[in-house]
Design a protein around this motif. Structure first.
Motif: not given
Lengths: 234, 141, 390
Positions: A63-82
């Motif tokens: 999908v596009r995560v914040n506009g950028r194409e990524r695999l959701m399974c390789l997009t760690p939650i920890a990358e984003f602040p609470d």
């Protein structure tokens, strides 16, 4: 635990498109895909998304995560602040099925047209008898979405199919080289690339389509120089 | 006539969208990185250079209308606004040329893993050389 | 007259049943609420079992694996990475199983050959040099999504229809027998009925929900397993621990990654499984036992899905909390005996043997319908998975 606001583009053909925000709390060692699945399981069973392996092998969860194409399974939650808002949108350039799901048929048709192989020889571990391994390309379509040329010339073969043709020409295993060259050498083939390089940047699986396209161009030029001689011999 | 391809367009929707709207989508920089920026700048500077070529010919044509017309233009060309235009033009030429070298390399499959650095190199070098050129113009003026 | 069968679920089981039944001349429609192989099948290890994993605790399952392993190699070569496997003993306890293991392999018809440790380390230079024994087996690797897609592609080209994002909300009845399914198209919310002569419930861990629609009690135990992938191809073949099934006992190379798994714990709701961090830690530690330095490679995803294990009574669960003792075999039911004629269920099993499971299901259905067309899945090769889309 971390709380995120998932702002997801909902809708599809015949349905109005609108962003819908879900507030979800998930363990921070997990990935965005787990957060989306939790939204689906606990908040909104109508949410559409694709997934299977959750470790970047099936190529379904692009999908596009914040506009950028990524695999959701390789997009760690920890990358984003609470408390962060994460925007999720479906891939571009493909027909929209609904919510985060697109129809990957055009990519699969391209792969089928070039008779993509699935396994290849193992050159990563040294020595010993020969093993085989899967191709690097997981056919996730991220590069097709990130490429502006695919977005403006819909007949363009596209980054990953061209990279696959390069693999086949390197190691044809009985495939028809001439038809592969026709596809790659077509006006919608390797020459169409504008070196925007986003395909290389978004690829989650070590494929370098830009380098492959350059390789194809060199191959096609050299082949063009060889061919007259071949013709004369006949 | 186009050869028929053994696959269909990526999206019927894309195929039906008019070309100018497809090209306009190139300007959507949301989530994009250097490579895309380089691509957009390359298009903008390219269009700018074509525009300049015609402007240049138009300006040269004032020569045909005698020395007064040419002097009037030279006076205009010394104005600060025009020097700023010169700066933009010089940057455009430098960037288009330097990034053109980058695209030639990348297009032949060389340096794809270093493309962002190559872009910044071309970009910064263009700015530095533009600054030098503008300084030279001001000193001559 | 052609009988119409609706199959609920497009995991490897549903897909293989679709393939089997189309070859027997049935008209087949597959309905799946998500994407193909999006749950249990999608998140399995992708290991084409040689059978050796089961020789000690479930010899019949081992034999089935060995037979279908050999068959699938011929039927879907472009889906499989035929890189083989090793069983290695990491400690004295593992080593004590070796003789029994080799014996059981021979009895179950599972090809296995002990090789010198030196040879094993030559084949797999990254392996822990302190291994005490190594046995070569005929494992393979596949991507579960593409494996399933190959079955569905072939079924489609033999006339089957596959509806993804189509969720079964109820069964349709004709008098006292099941005569179809009522589905909701999740893309537009439209609900409609699909009439059928037979309905096959291949919903895996959700099979109980479908059963409940027919007031049939199906005791499915969803048992989750965690897998952790790291971004380096540490090994070229599958590495198994020489012991009865245990947590973190297998490393499967997938492309440039290595996937270590798995664990085993019963879950309440298979829709969403939150993977506990300590399980990720345990898997990485298990990988480290096989390959010193395993966890130095970057993390490439963690996954868990529920296996549908069939148990006769809930006592089994409490007696064995990890549920490792529950059979890895599978069962086919004709629910006519439960008061729901027309409804069939196929539960349990392994992706490796999905073709065999479908064959048995096909035989059960043939018996019920009186149709005598034999199973042909042993002979008919599968189409490339891309054919699903073309």
């Amino acid at each position: 635990m971390r709380t995120l606001n998932l702002c997801i583009l909902r809708g599809g053909p015949g349905r109005p498109a609108a962003y819908q925000t879900y507030r979800i709390t998930v363990d921070e060692h997990l990935n965005i895909l787990d957060a989306v699945q939790k939204v689906w399981a606990t908040q909104d069973p109508t949410l559409l998304f694709r997934h299977a392996c959750h470790h970047a092998s099936c190529g379904l969860c692009g999908v596009r995560v914040n506009g950028r194409e990524r695999l959701m399974c390789l997009t760690p939650i920890a990358e984003f602040p609470d408390g962060a808002t994460v925007t999720l949108e479906p891939l571009r350039n493909f027909p929209w099925v609904g919510d985060l799901v697109v129809d990957v048929k055009p990519l699969m048709e391209r792969m089928a047209a070039i008779q993509a192989p699935y396994v290849r020889r193992d050159e990563l571990t040294a020595g010993g008898e020969e093993g085989t391994r899967f191709e690097d390309c997981i056919e996730c379509g991220l590069c097709m979405s990130a490429c502006p040329v695919v977005g403006s010339d819909s007949a363009y073969l596209g980054p990953s199919p061209l990279a696959m043709i390069k693999r086949l020409l390197e190691e044809p295993r009985g495939r028809d080289i001439r038809s592969l060259c026709l596809l790659a050498g077509d006006a919608h083939g390797a020459w169409r690339c504008h070196s925007v390089m986003e395909c290389v940047e978004v690829c989650p699986s070590h494929v370098d389509p830009s380098q492959a396209i350059g390789w194809l161009r060199r191959y096609l030029i050299l082949r063009g120089r060889r061919q007259p001689a071949e013709a004369q011999r006949r | 006539m186009e050869r028929s391809l053994p696959y269909r367009p990526v999206s019927e929707h894309v195929a039906r969208t008019p070309w100018w709207r497809r090209a306009a989508a190139w300007a959507d920089l949301h989530g994009r990185r250097e490579g895309w920026l380089a691509f957009i700048l390359m298009r903008l500077t390219g269009i700018g250079l074509v525009f300049y070529l015609f402007l240049h010919l138009t300006v040269l044509s004032t020569l045909a209308r005698g020395p007064q017309a040419w002097d009037a233009f030279i006076a205009l060309a010394r104005s600060p606004l025009f020097v700023a235009f010169d700066g933009v033009l010089i940057f455009g030429m430098l960037y288009h040329g330097l990034n053109g070298l980058r695209v030639i390399l990348l297009g032949l499959g060389v340096g794809s893993r270093r493309q962002a650095e190559l872009f910044w190199g071309a970009f910064v070098l263009s700015i530095v050389l533009t600054a030098v050129a503008v300084r030279m113009i001001l000193m001559m003026g | 007259m052609t009988l119409h069968v609706v199959i609920i679920g497009a995991g490897s089981t549903g897909a293989a049943v679709a393939h089997d039944l189309t070859l027997r001349g049935y008209r087949v429609t597959v309905v799946e609420r998500g994407e193909v192989a999006c749950e249990t099948t999608g998140r399995n290890h992708g290991l084409l079992h040689s059978g050796a994993r089961y020789v000690l605790n479930d010899p019949p399952a081992a034999r089935e694996c060995a037979e279908d392993n050999a068959l699938m190699r011929k039927l879907m070569p472009d889906i499989l990475e035929l890189n083989g496997g090793l069983f290695v003993a990491l400690n004295e306890e593992d080593l004590s199983y070796k003789e029994a293991f080799l014996e059981a392999c021979a009895q179950a018809g599972v090809p296995a050959e002990e090789i010198p440790i030196k040879e094993a380390l030559r084949l797999e230079p990254n392996l822990n040099p302190r291994i005490l024994a190594a046995v070569k087996v005929q494992d393979g690797v596949f991507d579960p999504f593409h494996f399933t897609l190959a079955f569905l592609a072939t079924a489609k080209h033999h006339g089957a229809a596959v509806h993804t994002y189509t969720e079964v909300v109820d069964l349709v009845w004709n008098g006292r027998s099941v005569s179809g399914v009522k589905v909701r198209d999740r893309r537009d919310g439209r609900e409609y009925a699909i009439g059928a002569d037979l309905v096959v419930n291949a919903a895996g861990p959700w099979a109980g929900r479908i059963g409940a629609m027919a007031h049939v009690h199906i005791a499915v135990l969803p048992v989750a397993g965690t897998m952790v992938a790291v971004g380096r191809r540490w090994v070229r073949r599958v590495i198994n621990r020489l012991c009865p099934p245990c947590d973190g006992g297998i490393i499967v190379p997938q492309r440039r990654n290595s996937v270590v798994g798995t664990t085993s714990w019963p879950v309440e709701n298979p829709d969403y499984i939150a993977i506990p961090p300590e399980q990720v830690e345990a898997m990485l530690a298990a990988g480290e036992e096989f390959i010193p330095g395993f966890r130095s490679a970057p993390l490439r995803g963690i996954s868990a899905a529920a296996r549908p294990l069939l148990h006769e009574s809930s006592q089994l669960v409490t007696a064995d909390p990890g549920a490792r003792g529950v059979t890895r075999g599978f069962s086919c039911f004709n629910h006519a005996r439960d008061g729901a004629p027309g409804l069939f269920s196929i539960i349990g099993g392994k992706t490796t043997t999905s073709r065999l499971m479908a064959e048995v299901m096909g035989d059960v259905i043939n018996e019920a319908t009186g149709i005598t067309n034999p199973c042909r899945t042993r002979e008919v090769p599968l189409l490339p998975y891309h054919a699903f889309y073309v």
